[in-house]
Design an enzyme around this catalytic site. Structure first.
Site, PDB file in Angstrom:
ATOM      1  N   CYS A   1      36.486  36.326  34.928  1.00 33.33           N
ATOM      2  CA  CYS A   1      37.520  36.704  34.236  1.00 33.33           C
ATOM      3  C   CYS A   1      37.416  36.743  32.819  1.00 33.33           C
ATOM      4  CB  CYS A   1      38.749  36.116  34.511  1.00 33.33           C
ATOM      5  SG  CYS A   1      38.889  34.307  33.784  1.00 33.33           S
TER       6      CYS A   1
ATOM      7  N   CYS B   1      34.889  36.909  27.470  1.00 31.72           N
ATOM      8  CA  CYS B   1      34.144  35.661  28.213  1.00 31.72           C
ATOM      9  C   CYS B   1      32.896  36.146  29.443  1.00 31.72           C
ATOM     10  CB  CYS B   1      34.941  34.741  29.243  1.00 31.72           C
ATOM     11  SG  CYS B   1      36.261  33.793  28.246  1.00 31.72           S
TER      12      CYS B   1
END
Length: 473
Positions: free
Chosen positions: A457, A137
């Site tokens: 994250c 991500c």
């Protein structure tokens, strides 16, 4: 077996506000969360002997729920549209761009270097190098900081960085047994050899290997990890739903007020022009409460309503050395300052990247949490955001898991994701990082701040944080 982290956190000391469950219930969607514009007089983070790197502009095509208007396209189509949107917005000559870097997560086999294919499709010279990076991500974060490194090292003056993801059409493979048979069959020279191989194929060979948003090392889906994380930190279903509702409500307000300036229209071939994100859907606590747990059934707290949804989209950002930008007559939006990457245990601490990265980037920049005027954190799950908030505000967690003497503190909500986040705007895995950075720059200008902190994250227990400084107005 319960993890060490889960067991320990059941006895985690918390503030009275958290113990009373007031933190999430204090999430009002009223204008109080829109920070008032205040002039700042803080010093610049520029360093002697270090080249200043600036963001000239950042754009993205609308982020759409997978299976909607982008369903018939390929990833390079979306990336090309973002690049063309950037060219239109900035009028930068294509031949001025020294390098192009793109991030993506689930790669289309036919265009594995999607940066190169998109660049050629957007009309960039075939002499302009382009490569693709992947870091879950935070892939476009990695693309941006790769560009920063190229410029800081004096290798380039102008870099385009971005990211793309198309969850509407992900690669589905044959089973390994079938792949091996087909490859061997391709090498067979005689009809007899071919027939012999074909005769060995069994029905189970045809079972496909479907991609999953899961950890390779643990085989656990990210949603399951989020559910465990929320349970470990004592984050209730009510708190998660309230936070998700806040995200959608603030995103709708920002969209209606024209604050999402990074969105550029995209004429989808054979379809209408897409002009806005389609995942922003403020609901009600009552409606959200009716949804069943999505991962840990029947007692989990993570649902479709408090999770980011599978998203198609692409982003692009024009990054330059300050000298080059000014020489070309551009007024930069922001400086890209210090950044860090972190990595932790992917089993117990998969989604705690912001907690580990935030204090490190603040210390590197010589700032405190109180110096930050806007926060833009990636919202993978509402429970993930709330768990990070709780971990960052805990001396116990800092001492036992981070090797710190004291906590860094939780970002104040009136500065936090006030134009919505990934829960509402969408999360094309490879493209989100650029959205976070340009949103931070736009908010700094709108709200009169100077420093922004972007954090995210990523799968694999990794994370990223960066300081963005408003360019002098």
């Amino acid at each position: 077996m319960s993890s060490m982290l889960s067991s320990a956190l059941r006895n985690l000391p918390v503030s009275s506000a958290w113990a009373a469950g007031a933190f999430a219930r204090s999430f009002s969607c009223s204008s109080q969360f829109q920070a008032a514009a205040q002039p700042k007089t803080k010093k610049t983070l520029g360093k002697t002997g270090v080249k200043n790197v600036v963001v000239v502009e950042g754009v993205r095509i609308p982020f759409l729920q997978s299976g909607t208007s982008y369903a018939d396209l390929m990833p390079h189509d979306l990336a090309r549209a973002a690049l063309q949107g950037l060219l239109t917005r900035t009028s930068v000559p294509r031949d001025v761009v020294d390098y192009i870097v793109y991030g993506t997560v689930i790669q289309e086999v036919k265009t594995s270097n999607v940066a190169r294919e998109a660049a050629l499709g957007a009309g960039f010279s075939d002499k302009t190098p382009a490569h693709t990076v992947t870091m879950a991500c935070i892939s476009s974060n990695q693309a941006m900081t790769t560009g920063v490194g190229l410029i800081a090292a004096g290798q380039c003056d102008v870099v385009v960085a971005g990211g793309v993801e198309l969850m509407s059409d992900v690669p589905i493979r044959h089973s390994r047994k079938m792949r091996k048979t087909m490859l061997t069959l391709n090498r067979a020279k005689t009809l007899g050899q071919k027939l012999s191989l074909i005769s060995k194929i069994r029905p189970d060979y045809f079972a496909p290997e479907l991609p999953a948003v899961a950890e390779f090392s643990t085989s656990e889906t990210m949603g399951h990890s989020a559910d465990r994380l929320a349970a470990a930190f004592g984050i209730s279903r009510l708190e998660q739903d309230e936070y998700a509702l806040r995200s959608h409500t603030l995103a709708k307000k920002a969209q209606d007020e024209g604050l999402l300036q990074d969105v550029v229209p995209f004429k989808v071939p054979g379809k209408d022009t897409v002009t806005k994100d389609n995942g922003i859907r403020p609901s009600s606590m009552e409606q959200m409460g009716k949804l069943k747990p999505a991962f840990i059934k029947p007692h989990g707290t993570v649902t479709a309503a408090n999770s980011s949804f599978l998203t198609d989209g692409a982003s692009a950002m024009l990054i330059m050395s300050e000298e080059k930008a000014l020489a070309m007559g551009y007024k930069p939006k922001a400086y890209l300052r210090d950044f860090v990457y972190v990595s932790q245990d992917p089993k117990d601490q998969l989604l705690l990247g912001p907690t580990y990265a935030t204090p490190k980037v603040l210390e590197k920049a010589g700032l405190t949490l109180g110096d930050i005027d806007v926060f833009e954190f990636h919202e993978a799950f509402a429970g993930q955001i709330l768990a990070n908030m709780k971990a960052m505000d805990s001396d116990w967690f800092a001492q036992n898991y981070m090797g710190r003497k004291s906590k860094v503190g939780a970002p104040p909500l009136d500065k936090f994701n006030t134009w919505g986040g990934s829960l509402s705007l969408g999360h094309p895995f490879g493209a989100t990082g650029c959205r976070l950075v340009i949103t931070a720059a736009h908010r700094l200008k709108k709200e009169g701040g100077q420093y922004g902190l972007v954090a995210a994250c990523a799968a694999g227990g990794q994370g990223h944080a960066m300081i963005v400084e408003l360019y002098p107005q």
